[in-house]
Design an enzyme around this catalytic site. Structure first.
Site: not given
Lengths: 503, 503
Positions: B269-270, B273, B299
């Site tokens: 997830h990170e 980003h 997001e």
């Protein structure tokens, strides 16, 4: 009138806090660059450091600062100030005057030269060719000579440079103490070379996994009293200690799987620096007084821990078993053999790899050359030859390449002249402190019992707590009752090495 | 005239670089506080962050900034500026106006309240007692309502708040798309609850040593295309991604030895980003345009990687064997069983632990409550009851304690209202991007072949590179040829979960 002064005092301290805040941010960025900042972000990070450094420089030389100095330094006003404010003002004034005396343009040229010279030095060292670096070094020396005339001299021009790092120390003092060191250490090194009782050291170089060394380093730091709630240990190419604020004093180390001494003695050395800064009086936090008082006193603390504690027989009597838990390969090496091995003395070309006996000679060489440069006795172009001659005379070895001789240290490339003596001064201070400490504390016994905190407490009481509020030679005199005396270091080295080498 | 404007443009960009430099220092201090800064240095570090934040705020609202805006925003001048300058000026103007419209005193009170409210919230959460937090939350809402009137409204007052995080998004749009999500997801969740084909998951919770998880995380990040020369991976309690500069985009993760999903999906997830910020056009470096264009688009990138890539069957067809090398305990679990297990869906109370199907419902609850608060349909004191009712209605479960209900998120305590919808918007954007991408790229095939870089390149070409130079809904329209359409997310979820649960 009184309330007005108090208001100015408050504003002044607030102004200083702001400068300290920028410095804290700069220090963190510096630490981060060395502990794993990604390569591609480095240029931009360096720019940010540059911008914030400029902010600090501007604040330290601003009209606002001049006004604070003018308003607060009158004698009638001084009496109304807290002692922290008075000392802080004195520091700021010293810096203000030092910076203001150099014409802005000239200083800017110097900064540009510095940064250029460092990269040229890197290249020259890689190619082992002093001639590449020579013109830059000449310019740096010339700039520095001019700065000395701006700042003003007191006797020998080199005194002005010494004062930057070790206030109060002069050429006269150094000539005296360094000649005594040379006089005793050079023959001792010679005797050791001829001794037939050299320690066996091969077992030191057995593989010792990094993770195990790391775990042992953490365990040792705890024993030494390093406060992990006010610091952390990381890994870098060149170990260092750095203070971000009064609750954050970090150290770094380097692990060599084939020579555990690098990490262990390096960590303990940096721990000595860190214990100093972790134990400055909290009253001084947020001011420039929350700092070591000089490079020499700082080095006295790191060398105290590295040499007098961690190379001591009693220390290993206590901790050798702990080491063996992390390094089972030492389980068949006796404590005596281990002790002799880690105290092997052998002349070598590189200062930062020198043992504790030959180390001061590396400093004496540099001191003699710097002094001669600044009283025009020699020229930059002559440095390699003179360097090599001196190594041969004092240490009995001669560099074959510039990289392992004249080009080994970064200091000159950074425009730092007058810094080197601090290393040897620190060593002498440390020995002198130790001599006094031994009259008050059962030193050996404390080591054997692992009561290292009592040693740290003694150093805090006599040295650490004062931060920059006392000058180095004043501390030395107050603690030991006399001026700098190299005999304590000489005695320590002679006694220890005559014993180890059965001379 | 022309040269004069160019000089002003240059000075303006230099001024902005200075602000960005302070922000970089602040970001590093923030990162450091979360990755192991020692406890005793935290208070002072926070003060430094405060001082530098004040510098940035002052610069963003200074007379100098006003002068730049006045001089450079005239239409005749705009034509002479580079596009980077124009967009930068627009960003600075937006911030200037937003900050200037709030009376300085009132803003200061708000900042004090914010910091107080966060610590009260922590206490209230620990005691699971909303009544402690209620008066602070009420004040925060009241302040924010006043700010909305200062900033001006466009239709519903909540639109003004949405505009802070997702420019262009309105209550009308959200009412429409969120009701569609609810309409499809709520019955699907219900069907799943009744399904008799639930995945077996117990094997997920076998011990998986942290060091092994870490090594697998590094390996995965390399596969995903994360550039370790422009970033690093560290460990924190709450994972995050942070950009220090265009060559330094860091991520953090958290390791749970009894549930490896925390680290793996969190890291990915990170990484989503970070890939965004590592691939913004370098032309925008050193300006506020080097940033994600909105919380929602940000997001969309993290969720794309976490859900559409890392929870995809084809991804694990490629990488399950790699996982098994680090986690041999999975060697007796088939790929199909593993895939079903990591895609288990089960209503839960805590948003940040929700699975990908029920997650949007957590957001819908928060949106409906925030909207009602800001059009005065409900009051702060009614929040816990309404919260619990909505969880029961949408997810079929009811919090028994405030800590696992109304008090679970920090956002409101920080004074952030209008932020939550971004999470669900990002999810819908991501699904809509994916739909378009699949027309142009053999998505499944690329996953199976481990050609993840081609997916990243597509996202860079269509989203990443523009940074803040394009508005979120403009990007969406340009890439997908239509406005926000929740059907792509709904289709994805229905197809996937009907298959997994055999509905």
């Amino acid at each position: 009138m009184k309330t007005n002064i108090q208001e100015v005092e408050k504003q002044f301290l607030q102004y200083v806090r702001k400068m300290m805040a920028y410095k804290e941010a700069i220090s963190l960025m510096y630490w981060d660059l060395r502990t794993g900042a990604p390569r591609k972000g480095i240029d931009q990070r360096s720019e940010v450091i540059g911008m914030l450094s400029q902010d600090v420089f501007r604040m330290s030389t601003s009209e606002q600062m001049a006004a604070y100095i003018a308003e607060l330094s009158a004698k009638s006003v001084q009496e109304q100030l807290s002692s922290v404010t008075r000392y802080t003002l004195a520091e700021c004034q010293k810096e203000y005057e030092r910076n203001k005396k150099i014409p802005a343009d000239e200083y800017k040229q110097f900064v540009i030269l510095q940064s250029k010279a460092e990269s040229v030095w890197e290249e020259a060292k890689a190619k082992s060719d002093f001639s590449l670096f020579e013109p830059y070094l000449k310019q740096l020396v010339d700039f520095t000579k001019r700065f000395v005339t701006y700042w003003g001299t007191n006797g020998h021009p080199y005194n002005t440079l010494l004062d930057l790092y070790e206030p109060g120390v002069t050429v006269d003092l150094l000539d005296d103490v360094f000649s005594k060191l040379r006089h005793h250490i050079v023959p001792l090194v010679q005797q050791i070379r001829e001794s037939r009782h050299k320690p066996e050291t091969s077992f030191l170089f057995q593989p010792f996994p990094k993770e195990k060394q790391k775990a042992f380093s953490f365990a040792l730091l705890k024993e030494l009293g390093y406060d992990f709630d006010a610091g952390r240990l990381d890994e870098t190419v060149h170990p260092f200690a750095i203070t971000l604020n009064d609750g954050d004093v970090r150290i770094t180390t380097k692990y060599d799987e084939n020579d555990f001494r690098t990490a262990i003695f390096g960590t303990i050395h940096e721990c000595g620096h860190a214990l100093y800064e972790q134990h400055i009086s909290k009253e001084l936090a947020g001011t420039p007084l929350y700092d070591g008082t000089s490079m020499g006193i700082h080095e006295s603390q790191s060398l105290f821990y590295e040499n007098f504690i961690a190379r001591h027989y009693s220390f290993w009597k206590r901790y050798y078993r702990l080491l063996q838990q992390y390094a089972p390969h030492f389980s068949h090496v006796s404590l005596d053999d281990f002790y002799r091995a880690i105290n092997e003395s052998k002349p070598s070309l590189i200062r930062i790899e020198a043992d504790e006996l030959t180390y001061p000679l590396h400093i004496v060489v540099r001191y003699e050359m710097e002094k001669a440069l600044f009283d025009d006795a020699i020229e930059v172009k002559d440095l390699p030859y003179i360097w090599n001659e001196k190594y041969e005379a004092y240490l009995g070895i001669r560099p074959e390449r510039d990289a392992e001789g004249i080009l080994q240290d970064v200091h000159w490339a950074g425009g730092s002249f007058g810094y080197f003596p601090s290393y040897a001064l620190g060593y002498m201070y440390a020995a002198q402190f130790k001599h006094t400490m031994e009259k008050e504390l059962p030193f050996h016994q404390l080591l054997e019992n692992g009561e290292l905190v009592r040693i740290r407490e003694w150093l805090t009481k006599h040295v650490h707590q004062f931060g920059k509020t006392k000058k180095p030679l004043d501390i030395l005199h107050e603690v030991t009752g006399e001026g700098l005396n190299p005999i304590y270091l000489i005695d320590y080295l002679e006694e220890k090495y005559k014993h180890i080498y059965r001379l």
